[in-house]
Design an enzyme around this catalytic site. Structure first.
Site, PDB file in Angstrom:
ATOM      1  CB  CYS A   1       7.816  -5.959 -27.738  1.00  0.00           C
ATOM      2  SG  CYS A   1       6.618  -6.386 -29.006  1.00  0.00           S
TER       3      CYS A   1
ATOM      4  CG  HIS B   1       7.513  -6.001 -23.532  1.00  0.00           C
ATOM      5  ND1 HIS B   1       6.777  -6.515 -24.429  1.00  0.00           N
ATOM      6  CD2 HIS B   1       7.512  -7.187 -22.512  1.00  0.00           C
ATOM      7  CE1 HIS B   1       6.463  -7.649 -24.262  1.00  0.00           C
ATOM      8  NE2 HIS B   1       7.035  -8.254 -23.299  1.00  0.00           N
TER       9      HIS B   1
END
Length: 588
Positions: A95, A149
């Site tokens: 991510c 993130h």
């Protein structure tokens, strides 16, 4: 509004835009559009809006990508008015590095960041992010849900947004039996930047008979609709709205009606459930992320029934997210904003559903690195497909070109705006992505992968070591689409051709080390708060708006709570006196 389940995307991109830009020649331009003689994309609208849709862990198993099982009607309708990229790839299948590639425009090996917890500003403190550049050029930038993130030690980037980020939890449950009896599960804690040691594991999937907005993606769609409605009232201020849906990321939670779209017994398990023959032993991974959830064995293969339940959950979560996207797109149309809005749908990476015996992402293989990418824009083709190669870092310069915003120098990507005008126009001859691994004798390795239209070469070596020391993987997707065999030793001429492409790229940078420990408070000099006020007062009006106060705060999740403590007269702005005097009492 949530009762309107099926989105309708029948709007064209032209009328309102041309009337706004060149009213005196609207008839001529409309005629040109209908004959598909489109203007240059960068001139298609004056300061177009941007709706950037980021979807966590979404692989291209969608109806518009040819999948016959998944129910994704709203993404499919968006595809019908977009250019669909059939060969789009992330720059790292995890991510945070993938989102850095999108928002900073630099690959992981350029930043030297391959993990979840290292913030990109440790590598590039003065980087101008994609939304930040738009903000600097007059757009109102807003972020909802998962864009950067946040978690595992990483934080938001307040400098990118005109207003504070609106959070949606990646891990959230509706049923008590799915949660910890007291406090947080370990994954909830990790995403909240809290200690996770010895915490219980939460459920890997959940089907609760609850309204859509019980879960975060439903609440996120509701908030996105409110933001669009507010934007409609500010026609003189273009918006850059980033909407980050968190499903189908684990845990696979969705209202029961989305599970009921599927018959679990009809799901087929992966055809190939072993790693490629001849691949390095460290190249695959075996679901460490998934094994953080209850009901999943800590090691070894998963039972067939469990595999089907997980595949069912991934599909249900995808259909749930798809319906929320439909609500947002419905509102964009209803408000008359679509004709002057660039819409991008992007998945941050793919996901293994048992192929090669692998679950989750975290590899250099096709199922982890191939992503969905749809772009709808004024002046672009409608309902087109392209086999042109694209990678995540290309989106930053493309959006800048589409909107007429100067892109910063030094970006890793290349604009594919020309391909949006003509889907037959090629973009590049290869993409590149990476993944780190620990090799034999605990040697840190980075696998740099070249993906062409037909092949993938992965070069595994220690950063800085000679090319001769590398271990190689080669796959031919025309002859072997399931990556069953590493062909590197059998096809040296192809290896040489692809290594020549790899040689065009600089050596990867090593992972940034942990930040040095901070000095004890007693050793820190007291900050000059007058100078700090001056640095934050960007427009030099002698006061700080809330957004100026929040910019570049070291603790963006906590900083908004301090603003009212500084604002002693509750007028919504801070005078120099308020900022300086309150700062002696409050952490700033």
């Amino acid at each position: 509004m949530r009762d309107f389940k099926v989105a309708t995307f029948a709007r064209t991109w032209v009328g309102g835009r041309i009337a706004h830009v060149l009213a005196n020649v609207a008839t001529v331009l409309l005629s040109a559009w209908t004959t598909l003689i489109a203007p240059d994309v960068s001139l298609a609208a004056e300061k177009p809006n941007v709706l950037l849709i980021c979807v966590d862990d979404l692989k291209p198993i969608l109806g518009c990508y040819g999948d016959k099982t998944v129910k994704s009607p709203d993404i499919d309708r968006l595809a019908a008015r977009s250019v669909l990229f059939e060969r789009a790839y992330c720059n790292q299948a995890v991510c945070s590095p993938s989102r850095n590639s999108l928002l900073v425009g630099l690959r992981p090996q350029t930043l030297g960041i391959y993990d979840l917890g290292t913030n990109f500003r440790r590598s590039r403190p003065d980087a101008a992010t994609l939304p930040q550049v738009f903000k600097q050029h007059g757009w109102r930038t807003e972020a909802l849900g998962k864009i950067f993130h946040v978690g595992h030690g990483n934080t938001e980037d307040p400098a990118s947004w005109s207003v504070p980020h609106w959070k949606a939890n990646v891990v959230a449950y509706a049923l008590p039996e799915s949660k910890a009896k007291v406090g947080l599960t370990r994954e909830e804690a990790l995403f909240a930047n809290k200690p996770a040691k010895d915490l219980p594991r939460g459920a890997a999937y959940e089907a609760a008979n609850v309204p859509d907005n019980t879960y975060p993606d439903g609440a996120l769609a509701d908030e996105a609709i409110r933001r669009l409605q507010t934007a409609k009232q500010k026609s003189d201020e273009p918006f850059f709205l980033a909407v980050g849906f968190v499903k189908p990321h684990l845990p696979f939670v969705a209202p029961k009606k989305y599970w009921d779209l599927y018959d679990r017994s009809e799901f087929k398990l992966a055809e190939v459930r072993t790693p490629p023959t001849g691949a390095p032993s460290y190249a695959p991974q075996f679901g460490g992320e998934l094994r953080q959830y209850s009901g999943i064995p800590e090691s070894g293969p998963l039972a067939d029934d469990l595999q089907r339940a997980l595949i069912h959950g991934y599909h249900a979560a995808t259909s749930y997210m798809d319906a929320q996207l439909g609500l947002v797109m419905n509102e964009l149309d209803r408000l008359g904003l679509a004709q002057n809005t660039i819409v991008v749908l992007w998945g941050d990476h793919g996901w293994h559903l048992g192929d090669h015996g692998i679950w989750c992402k975290h590899t250099n293989y096709e199922q982890a690195t191939r992503i969905p990418l749809l772009v709808a824009a004024p002046g672009a083709k409608v309902g087109a497909r392209t086999t042109a190669l694209a990678e995540t870092v290309d989106i930053y310069p493309t959006l800048c070109e589409l909107a007429g915003v100067p892109a910063p120098s030094g970006l890793d990507g290349r604009s594919f705006a020309a391909t949006l005008r003509d889907s037959a126009v090629p973009t590049k001859d290869h993409t590149i992505h990476v993944y780190p691994r620990t090799g034999p004798n605990k040697t840190p390795l980075v696998g740099r992968a070249i993906r062409t239209a037909r092949h993938r070469l992965v070069e595994w070596k220690k950063i800085g070591a000679s090319a001769e020391s590398a271990e190689l993987e080669l796959y031919d997707y025309e002859a072997d689409p399931f990556e069953t065999k590493n062909l590197a030793t059998e096809q040296p001429s192809i290896v040489a051709e692809l290594r020549a492409l790899l040689a065009r790229h600089p050596e990867a940078k090593p992972q940034l080390t942990a930040a040095p420990a901070t000095q004890p408070a007693k050793d820190k000099p007291k900050p000059n708060r007058n100078a700090l006020f001056d640095s934050k007062d960007k427009n030099k009006d002698g006061k700080l708006m809330r957004v100026e106060f929040l910019a570049n705060q070291p603790d963006p999740d906590e900083a908004p709570k301090r603003f009212p403590q500084f604002d002693s007269n509750n007028d919504g702005v801070l005078s120099r006196e308020e900022f300086v005097s309150s700062g002696s009492k409050n952490k700033e």
